[in-house]
Design a protein around this motif. Structure first.
Motif, PDB file in Angstrom:
ATOM      1  N   PHE A  85       0.822  -1.211   0.000  1.00 46.47           N
ATOM      2  CA  PHE A  85       0.000   0.000   0.000  1.00 46.47           C
ATOM      3  C   PHE A  85       0.856   1.261   0.000  1.00 46.47           C
ATOM      4  CE2 PHE A  85      -2.733   3.337   1.478  1.00 46.47           C
ATOM      5  CZ  PHE A  85      -4.019   2.993   1.082  1.00 46.47           C
ATOM      6  N   VAL A  86       1.904   1.283   0.823  1.00 47.89           N
ATOM      7  CA  VAL A  86       2.681   2.509   1.000  1.00 47.89           C
ATOM      8  C   VAL A  86       3.623   2.801  -0.170  1.00 47.89           C
ATOM      9  CG1 VAL A  86       2.565   2.349   3.508  1.00 47.89           C
ATOM     10  CG2 VAL A  86       4.527   1.349   2.311  1.00 47.89           C
ATOM     11  N   ASN A  90      -1.328   7.379  -3.007  1.00 51.34           N
ATOM     12  CA  ASN A  90      -2.416   7.929  -3.829  1.00 51.34           C
ATOM     13  C   ASN A  90      -3.018   6.851  -4.715  1.00 51.34           C
ATOM     14  OD1 ASN A  90      -2.180  10.561  -2.823  1.00 51.34           O
ATOM     15  ND2 ASN A  90      -0.611  11.102  -4.329  1.00 51.34           N
ATOM     16  N   LEU A  91      -2.159   6.058  -5.310  1.00 54.53           N
ATOM     17  CA  LEU A  91      -2.619   4.952  -6.141  1.00 54.53           C
ATOM     18  C   LEU A  91      -3.420   3.951  -5.316  1.00 54.53           C
ATOM     19  CD1 LEU A  91      -2.493   3.251  -8.804  1.00 54.53           C
ATOM     20  CD2 LEU A  91      -0.408   2.241  -7.871  1.00 54.53           C
ATOM     21  N   SER A  92      -2.859   3.563  -4.182  1.00 53.31           N
ATOM     22  CA  SER A  92      -3.519   2.578  -3.329  1.00 53.31           C
ATOM     23  C   SER A  92      -4.857   3.100  -2.809  1.00 53.31           C
ATOM     24  CB  SER A  92      -2.605   2.213  -2.158  1.00 53.31           C
ATOM     25  OG  SER A  92      -1.393   1.654  -2.622  1.00 53.31           O
ATOM     26  N   THR A  93      -4.920   4.373  -2.489  1.00 49.08           N
ATOM     27  CA  THR A  93      -6.169   4.970  -2.019  1.00 49.08           C
ATOM     28  C   THR A  93      -7.234   4.917  -3.112  1.00 49.08           C
ATOM     29  OG1 THR A  93      -5.002   6.439  -0.487  1.00 49.08           O
ATOM     30  CG2 THR A  93      -7.233   7.083  -1.118  1.00 49.08           C
ATOM     31  N   THR A 142      -2.372   1.907  10.025  1.00 47.99           N
ATOM     32  CA  THR A 142      -1.931   2.246   8.676  1.00 47.99           C
ATOM     33  C   THR A 142      -3.140   2.640   7.830  1.00 47.99           C
ATOM     34  OG1 THR A 142      -2.214   0.024   7.760  1.00 47.99           O
ATOM     35  CG2 THR A 142      -0.112   0.500   8.886  1.00 47.99           C
ATOM     36  N   LEU A 143      -2.874   3.268   6.690  1.00 41.72           N
ATOM     37  CA  LEU A 143      -3.962   3.630   5.793  1.00 41.72           C
ATOM     38  C   LEU A 143      -4.650   2.402   5.212  1.00 41.72           C
ATOM     39  CD1 LEU A 143      -2.521   6.699   3.831  1.00 41.72           C
ATOM     40  CD2 LEU A 143      -4.279   6.690   5.612  1.00 41.72           C
ATOM     41  N   TYR A 144      -3.884   1.344   4.968  1.00 35.62           N
ATOM     42  CA  TYR A 144      -4.504   0.103   4.485  1.00 35.62           C
ATOM     43  C   TYR A 144      -5.576  -0.357   5.471  1.00 35.62           C
ATOM     44  CZ  TYR A 144      -5.133  -4.895   3.714  1.00 35.62           C
ATOM     45  OH  TYR A 144      -5.689  -6.132   3.532  1.00 35.62           O
TER      46      TYR A 144
END
Length: 339
Positions: A85-86, A90-93, A142-144
């Motif tokens: 993810f990291v 932006n792509l992962s989001t 984490t954002l994930y």
């Protein structure tokens, strides 16, 4: 005969799920980018259709849903771990968060009756409670993890008399699949034991709930078939064998010694991975009678057997076994852009 639409159906869990459902004569449409390939799928089966597509492309998704009327939508597609993810947040989001609501809307608009969402038990982050239940606050690190949790209420907001939704939060999955991942805790440690006779343990005191991939797939089948009155709008933890990472390593060391007469050494290193939690999965048992039937020991033995019979080739160098390496390559060649 139910018709099932599965995003991410060519992935680690999806590929085994598809095999299981086909054996029960379900009609399956897989919607997947197939960045990890599709030769492992049973494409000669008349009940399987593969659509190579990106969930961010709503037109492509609508087109696939329009061609055949499906009963159930199973969402497994995502950038599937923190490390991957990291690489490009932006792509992962765009994949894990922004694509989610348009996907749910497309499913509902195309007559889907039941939507099954694979969230993650990692949404709990860190907890000192002996048993983390579904009503525990979400404390993602984490954002994930954060986005996995943020998608849950989005899905529930679409529920009405014609559209059911259910969420499950699986533990860390382990075991053999035809689209194998060797970057998950039990699988990593087993791979190192087989190839190096050495397991490197990063940290070790972090608690992890585990779930055999066969139980993961059996659970989804249960959710496909369950009475909607029991599962609609519900969230379920699914896991077993809550263990510290170091205890998983010791267990694998013991299996190699007792079952395969091989000595495996243990090596400890520091880790900045602080995720630690111990989930309680009583709810899914109380509501649906579902209880995992497979163990870490089963996963280790299945993986060992797969290595021995040559089903896992070039496992050290082939990046298709490692999500972070594959995603990095796809980013480098700009293949993850929506087409």
């Amino acid at each position: 005969m139910k018709k099932i639409f599965i995003t991410g159906g060519a992935g680690y869990c999806g590929s085994l799920l598809v095999e299981n459902l086909l054996r029960k004569n379900y009609e399956i449409t897989i919607f997947d980018t197939c960045y990890f390939g599709h030769s492992h799928l049973p494409l000669t089966n008349k009940n399987l259709k593969l659509v190579i597509g990106d969930i961010r492309n709503v037109d492509s998704l609508n087109d696939a849903l329009n061609k055949v009327r499906h009963d159930t939508f199973i969402n497994l597609a995502c950038i599937s771990n923190d490390a991957s993810f990291v690489l490009d947040e932006n792509l992962s989001t765009s994949i894990n968060l922004h694509a989610f609501e348009p996907m749910v809307k497309a499913a509902k608009d195309n007559g889907i009756k039941r939507f099954i969402y694979a969230s993650s038990s990692s949404v709990y982050g860190v907890s000192d409670l002996p048993d983390v239940k579904e009503d525990h606050p979400l404390l993602p690190l984490t954002l994930y993890n954060k986005y996995k949790g943020e998608c849950e209420p989005v899905l529930k907001s679409y529920i009405d008399n014609n559209f059911e939704a259910v969420i499950f939060r699986p533990a860390t999955v382990c075991g053999y699949s035809s689209r194998l991942r060797l970057d998950l805790s039990v699988n990593i440690l087993t791979h190192h034991a087989y190839k190096k006779n050495l397991i490197t343990i990063f940290g070790g005191d972090q608690l992890r709930p585990n779930l055999h991939i066969k139980d993961y797939c059996d659970l989804i089948e249960k959710l496909i078939e369950a009475d909607g009155k029991l599962i609609n709008g519900e969230t379920f933890n699914v896991g077993s064998q809550n263990l510290k990472i170091k205890d998983i390593a010791i267990k694998i060391q013991k299996i190699f010694k007792e079952n395969f007469n091989r000595e495996v050494d243990l090596k400890y290193q520091d880790s900045d991975d602080k995720r630690s939690y111990h989930i309680n999965s009583d709810k899914i048992y109380n509501v649906l009678g579902f209880k995992p039937q497979h163990t870490i020991e089963d996963a280790v033995e299945d993986l060992y057997d797969a290595f021995e019979r040559g089903a896992i080739q070039n496992s050290v160098d082939d990046i298709n076994f490692y999500n972070i390496k594959k995603v990095q390559k796809l980013i480098d060649i700009n293949k993850l852009a929506v087409s």
